[in-house]
Design an enzyme around this catalytic site. Structure first.
Site, PDB file in Angstrom:
ATOM      1  N   TYR A  55       7.780  -8.585 -10.832  1.00 39.81           N
ATOM      2  CA  TYR A  55       8.292  -7.814  -9.699  1.00 39.81           C
ATOM      3  C   TYR A  55       8.397  -8.757  -8.507  1.00 39.81           C
ATOM      4  O   TYR A  55       9.487  -9.037  -8.007  1.00 39.81           O
ATOM      5  CB  TYR A  55       7.385  -6.623  -9.407  1.00 39.81           C
ATOM      6  CG  TYR A  55       7.762  -5.781  -8.193  1.00 39.81           C
ATOM      7  CD1 TYR A  55       8.683  -6.195  -7.241  1.00 39.81           C
ATOM      8  CD2 TYR A  55       7.185  -4.535  -8.002  1.00 39.81           C
ATOM      9  CE1 TYR A  55       9.009  -5.419  -6.145  1.00 39.81           C
ATOM     10  CE2 TYR A  55       7.502  -3.745  -6.899  1.00 39.81           C
ATOM     11  CZ  TYR A  55       8.408  -4.202  -5.976  1.00 39.81           C
ATOM     12  OH  TYR A  55       8.733  -3.438  -4.893  1.00 39.81           O
ATOM     13  N   THR A  73      -1.961  -7.328 -15.489  1.00 41.44           N
ATOM     14  CA  THR A  73      -2.819  -6.433 -14.742  1.00 41.44           C
ATOM     15  C   THR A  73      -2.045  -5.824 -13.575  1.00 41.44           C
ATOM     16  O   THR A  73      -0.932  -6.237 -13.264  1.00 41.44           O
ATOM     17  CB  THR A  73      -4.035  -7.194 -14.137  1.00 41.44           C
ATOM     18  OG1 THR A  73      -3.561  -8.137 -13.177  1.00 41.44           O
ATOM     19  CG2 THR A  73      -4.825  -7.919 -15.208  1.00 41.44           C
ATOM     20  N   ASN A  74      -2.731  -4.885 -12.917  1.00 49.16           N
ATOM     21  CA  ASN A  74      -2.238  -4.311 -11.675  1.00 49.16           C
ATOM     22  C   ASN A  74      -2.462  -5.304 -10.534  1.00 49.16           C
ATOM     23  O   ASN A  74      -2.903  -6.436 -10.753  1.00 49.16           O
ATOM     24  CB  ASN A  74      -2.955  -2.986 -11.390  1.00 49.16           C
ATOM     25  CG  ASN A  74      -2.039  -1.950 -10.757  1.00 49.16           C
ATOM     26  OD1 ASN A  74      -1.226  -2.277  -9.905  1.00 49.16           O
ATOM     27  ND2 ASN A  74      -2.179  -0.693 -11.163  1.00 49.16           N
ATOM     28  N   GLY A 129       1.890 -11.303  -7.035  1.00 48.94           N
ATOM     29  CA  GLY A 129       2.574 -12.586  -6.924  1.00 48.94           C
ATOM     30  C   GLY A 129       1.718 -13.748  -7.362  1.00 48.94           C
ATOM     31  O   GLY A 129       0.746 -13.605  -8.101  1.00 48.94           O
ATOM     32  N   ARG A 162       0.857  -1.180   0.000  1.00 43.73           N
ATOM     33  CA  ARG A 162       0.000   0.000   0.000  1.00 43.73           C
ATOM     34  C   ARG A 162       0.899   1.238   0.000  1.00 43.73           C
ATOM     35  O   ARG A 162       0.761   2.140   0.825  1.00 43.73           O
ATOM     36  CB  ARG A 162      -0.957  -0.011   1.194  1.00 43.73           C
ATOM     37  CG  ARG A 162      -0.332  -0.198   2.561  1.00 43.73           C
ATOM     38  CD  ARG A 162      -1.376   0.035   3.663  1.00 43.73           C
ATOM     39  NE  ARG A 162      -0.823  -0.105   4.990  1.00 43.73           N
ATOM     40  CZ  ARG A 162      -0.903  -1.213   5.737  1.00 43.73           C
ATOM     41  NH1 ARG A 162      -1.512  -2.281   5.254  1.00 43.73           N
ATOM     42  NH2 ARG A 162      -0.381  -1.241   6.946  1.00 43.73           N
ATOM     43  N   CYS A 189      -4.394   1.626  -9.739  1.00 47.39           N
ATOM     44  CA  CYS A 189      -3.719   1.325  -8.478  1.00 47.39           C
ATOM     45  C   CYS A 189      -4.722   1.322  -7.327  1.00 47.39           C
ATOM     46  O   CYS A 189      -5.457   2.301  -7.141  1.00 47.39           O
ATOM     47  CB  CYS A 189      -2.622   2.343  -8.203  1.00 47.39           C
ATOM     48  SG  CYS A 189      -1.765   2.075  -6.635  1.00 47.39           S
ATOM     49  N   GLY A 235       2.143 -12.687 -11.207  1.00 46.22           N
ATOM     50  CA  GLY A 235       2.477 -14.063 -10.873  1.00 46.22           C
ATOM     51  C   GLY A 235       3.558 -14.693 -11.717  1.00 46.22           C
ATOM     52  O   GLY A 235       3.762 -15.914 -11.644  1.00 46.22           O
TER      53      GLY A 235
END
Length: 331
Positions: free
Chosen positions: A314, A245-246, A266, A118, A182, A293
């Site tokens: 990421y 996607t976000n 993830g 966050r 976001c 993921g």
């Protein structure tokens, strides 16, 4: 055993954001020393014509990139390129600096190979990022720039926020991504409202004199009909692609969800993001950047099979810093 395998247990004893700062600090040190950069490139960069991708008027040496969020402030994108990634997306960049949400704001879920964040668009702002990009021009591979709004901006001001970042960083991006999905910024208004999207895209295209590729980043929760409407708007305003996607606010697939709000990334997001890619690819020929993921050659290839032209990671990088080697060796 690679060095990160030895260091990871130490990093994981630290708060997640602190560990990230140590890792990026190490990359900055390597980046500043020419022989170290050359060693990094020789060890981790792998090129093969079969891996090259032509997309957004750019040649990507391979389809695997770093997603926005890892290098928010354009501090280590050359070093990330030296690690062999086909491209790096910096940001999210806002017009001015802002602190984001209070710490702690980044949480590991090791059992699920996931993160909850966050962060809230914390960053140094467009002027600082401009200085770093200017100082490191032509030192890395293809560069994407993810743009966002200030947290206290309303609907009207937000449109100008996106334009200001775009115009300030215009010379440096191989593509730009409008981040309207976001889940970690204040709910001042519905950023994904179709009329609001039309005004954003119209404003940015009016400023886009050289036709730099423009993309939009979407969330994983949109129903099929909303995805189709989004594609229709994107195509009507001649955007060049979609990032899908976000992160998600859902905790589906998490074995023991912590009581922490924020966007989940993830492994638990993998199937949902891949399904969104497949839906989009069935409706449009626009290039899709798949993210969510990716932590193995198999998961990267699943995104490509679903319709992605490029993929990003990421969280998978956090859990296996040298993941790239296995991805490319099996490419």
């Amino acid at each position: 055993m690679n060095p990160y395998s030895l260091l990871r247990p130490l990093f994981f004893k630290l708060p997640a954001e602190t560990a990230h700062e140590y890792v990026t600090g190490g990359l900055r040190a390597i980046q500043s020393f020419g022989p170290a950069r050359r060693t990094l490139r020789s060890r981790y960069t792998y090129e093969h014509p079969a891996l090259a991708v032509e997309c957004f008027d750019t040649t990507f040496a391979n389809p695997v990139g770093i997603a926005a969020g890892f290098d928010k402030n354009a501090r280590v994108f050359p070093a990330l390129s030296d690690l062999g990634f086909g491209f790096v997306e910096i940001g999210t960049v806002t017009p001015a600096s802002q602190t984001g949400n209070p710490r702690p704001r980044l949480f590991r879920l090791p059992g699920d190979r996931a993160l909850i964040n966050r962060m809230g668009f914390n960053g140094d702002g467009a002027d600082a990022v401009h200085s770093r990009l200017a100082a490191n021009a032509d030192t890395g591979g293809p560069l994407g720039i993810n743009v966002g709004k200030m947290n206290d901006s309303g609907a009207e001001t937000a449109i100008d926020d996106y334009r200001r970042v775009f115009e300030r960083l215009y010379p440096f991006g191989d593509y730009f991504v409008v981040n309207v999905s976001c889940p970690n910024t204040p709910d001042e208004f519905d950023e994904a409202d179709p009329d609001h999207l039309r005004r954003i895209f119209e404003t940015l295209q009016a400023a886009n004199e050289d036709d730099v590729p423009l993309l939009v980043k979407i969330g994983p929760e949109s129903p099929r009909e909303s995805l189709y409407e989004l594609v229709d708007i994107v195509e009507a305003y001649d955007l060049d692609g979609i990032v899908a996607t976000n992160t998600t606010t859902s905790r589906d697939g998490v074995t023991d969800p912590p009581d922490e709000r924020g966007g989940l990334s993830g492994k638990p997001l993998e199937a949902r993001s891949t399904a969104v890619i497949e839906t989009l690819a069935g409706y449009t020929e626009l290039p899709i950047v798949g993210v969510g993921g990716v932590d193995s050659a198999e998961s990267a290839y699943a995104k490509i099979r679903a319709g992605a032209s490029l993929v990003q990671l990421y969280t998978g990088f956090v859990y296996n810093c040298l993941l790239y080697t296995s991805l490319m060796a099996r490419g």
